[in-house]
Write an enzyme that holds these catalytic residues in place. Structure first.
Site: not given
Ligand SMILES: [Ca+2]
Ligand SMILES: [Ca+2]
Length: 587
Positions: A554, A563
């Site tokens: 993350d 993404e």
């Protein structure tokens, strides 16, 4: 391996530490003693749903022999049971046990507590009849935040308000477009594709197509005034307003010969800046069989969705779809390749049969013209594998399974299409019993989360076809995985859940977080998820694990696992919205 696109090459060094190993989303009310090795849907479960948590053995949890569900308000136990047998899962290298509390169907707020010496507890979760409603709305509203050439005002975007960027009213023609490079084109609007600021027809087609398919199946789900967007209150369903924002842009990408330009981007990816700060020259680039056909399919779908609201608009969609189809029929083998000076997403795809089939099916459903039925004669329109931007074949099966084409195609062929969807769903359900986290496969590739979401979408169709609720419950279990019951112990939907993805590869978010580290995250984006390829390792991303199901970080630099993308959010909208709509009505 399917790469969503070529990696971002031009990245700025941003002096911002996002390497917190353990992130609680501010204000989400996580219990202080929550043990992240108790993996469950952090949003919660539906009354009537299967409810399973996976407890991964650590020094505390492995001594537990039983569990209790506690009511959050007074910590009163409402259900208890024994831990399931330990199971190993090689995809995550974990040994875990399941706690099955499906029997609990009283709406409320709860935690799951173990009887180990530490009395380990889960994140809080709820049980209700509308558990995913907020997640469905947030994931649909995420498209509003992707609007290009458009100011996001405080009224609708809150702290995520930003000026308009990329007017795209005077885009340059790249020489690959076949047009005079001295001329300019007006091509404003549309959604930013993903973490970058490009607009790509192929990916736009599948995204808006998935949203329109959701609308066709659940027309009442996102009605007018449901999304708090500028078009709320115009007497048209808000989902159609949001989809139209992108369709209007797509129309500007159609050339005078019916062909459709491939993309509108800068030559390279910009840095981690806000849209209005990106002043790079934008180009209309390329033209391909895939862009013509994805455009044709999406426009054909729009033609039927908008007809009751705006006949002229809908007719124009159909006319454009036919012209794009005719161009593709004359140019059936035009692949797209990035010219030497272009480094943005390539969306490489050299197989066009699936695009031809999808476009023909959508055109047939909308126009009933015999030529499309003739084209499809003898073609196998089965649901084969979950759809992606590169492989849209199965979208044809989903549309045909629920369309009214009685007098155009033989009933037997529709029956066989439907049977193929149910067959795929059955295969995945068999797989779910084999994996610790009850997911339909263990194929942790780029964008794995969207593949799971798309399998959930097919499960919804299987439910609609058979009325057998086991498919609906399986779809909800796939959502459980996306919202926290996974090997990372984190909800992959930004801002949704006590411990959720918070630092996506998304330029607007990164720029805002750089300006205000406390700002949090725009809720509702489905991140790509575990990707064993770890292709961004070379770009300063350090993975804590090499195991496939744990190949996720993350951090904003992780374009290969973190993404966001419109084609990933669209099936998330479908899955969360459909489960919410259908579980509610299940008795
Ligand atoms: Ca509206
Ligand atoms: Ca293809």
């Amino acid at each position: 391996m399917i790469l969503k696109k070529t990696p971002t090459l031009n990245r700025m060094a941003v002096a911002l530490s996002l390497s917190l190993p353990f992130i609680f989303t501010a204000g989400a009310g996580a219990a202080p003693k929550a043990d992240a090795d108790i993996r469950l849907n952090q949003v919660g479960y539906y009354t009537g749903a299967r409810k399973v948590a996976v407890v991964v053995n650590n020094k505390n949890t492995e001594t537990a022999t039983g569990w209790q569900v506690l009511r959050a308000s007074d910590r009163r136990p409402v259900l208890s049971g024994k831990m399931g047998a330990p199971a190993q899962w090689e995809e995550s290298g974990e040994t875990g046990r399941q706690a099955d509390f499906s029997a609990l169907d009283v709406p409320g707020q709860y935690v799951l507590a173990l009887n180990d010496k530490n009395s380990s507890e889960s994140f809080p979760f709820k049980i209700s009849a509308d558990t995913y409603a907020d997640a469905a709305k947030a994931s649909m509203r995420a498209f509003y935040f992707q609007r290009c050439s458009y100011e996001l005002s405080k009224e609708f975007a809150g702290k995520w308000a930003r000026p308009a960027g990329h007017p795209d009213t005077a885009a340059s023609f790249h020489r690959s477009s076949g047009r005079d490079t001295a001329a300019k084109a007006s091509s404003p609007g549309g959604w930013y594709d993903a973490g970058d600021f490009g607009k790509y027809i192929v990916n736009s087609g599948i995204s808006v197509g998935t949203l329109l398919a959701f609308y066709e199946n659940f027309p009442a789900y996102f009605p007018d005034k449901s999304l708090n967007i500028p078009e709320s209150g115009n007497n048209r369903p808000d989902i159609l307003d949001e989809a139209k924002f992108n369709l209007d842009w797509m129309k500007t990408m159609q050339d005078s010969d019916g062909g459709v330009f491939f993309k509108l981007t800068t030559l390279s990816f910009p840095g981690y800046i806000m849209p209005h700060e990106d002043k790079g020259e934008r180009f209309i680039i390329g033209k391909s069989t895939t862009s013509a056909l994805n455009f044709a399919a999406a426009m054909a779908m729009a033609g039927r969705a908008y007809a009751p609201f705006d006949k002229a608009y809908a007719d124009d969609c159909i006319a454009r779809a036919k012209r794009a189809w005719d161009w593709a029929a004359k140019n059936p083998n035009v692949p797209y390749r990035n010219p030497e000076d272009v480094r943005t997403g390539e969306y490489k795809d050299d197989k066009f049969e699936d695009e031809f089939t999808w476009a023909a099916v959508e055109l047939l459903i909308s126009t009933k013209e015999k030529r499309f039925a003739d084209f499809l004669k003898g073609k196998d329109i089965a649901y084969t594998a979950e759809p992606s931007w590169q492989y849209v074949h199965s979208l044809s099966a989903l549309s045909l399974a629920t369309a009214n084409v009685k007098n155009i195609l033989p009933a037997s062929s529709i029956d066989s299409v439907r049977a193929s969807i149910v067959r795929a769903a059955d295969k995945w359900m068999g797989e779910m019993d084999k994996h610790l986290y009850r997911i339909p496969n263990a194929n942790f590739v780029w964008g794995s989360n969207s593949n799971f979401a798309n399998m959930g979408v097919a499960m919804i169709y299987a439910y609609k076809i058979t009325k057998d609720k086991k498919y609906l419950l399986a779809a909800a279990e796939i959502a459980d995985y996306l919202m926290g019951k996974n090997a990372v112990g984190l909800s992959f939907v930004t801002g949704i859940g006590a411990r959720a993805a918070g630092y996506p590869h998304h330029r607007q978010t990164v720029a805002a977080q750089k300006a205000d580290p406390e700002i949090g995250v725009i809720p509702g984006f489905l991140v790509g998820g575990p990707n064993k390829g770890q292709q961004d390792k070379q770009h300063e991303v350090t993975y804590k694990s090499t195991l496939p199901a744990k190949s996720y970080e993350d951090v904003y630099k992780s374009y290969a696992s973190n993404e966001v993308a419109i084609n990933w959010n669209a099936p998330a909208v479908f899955l969360f919205g459909a489960v919410d709509a259908l579980m509610k009505s299940l008795k």
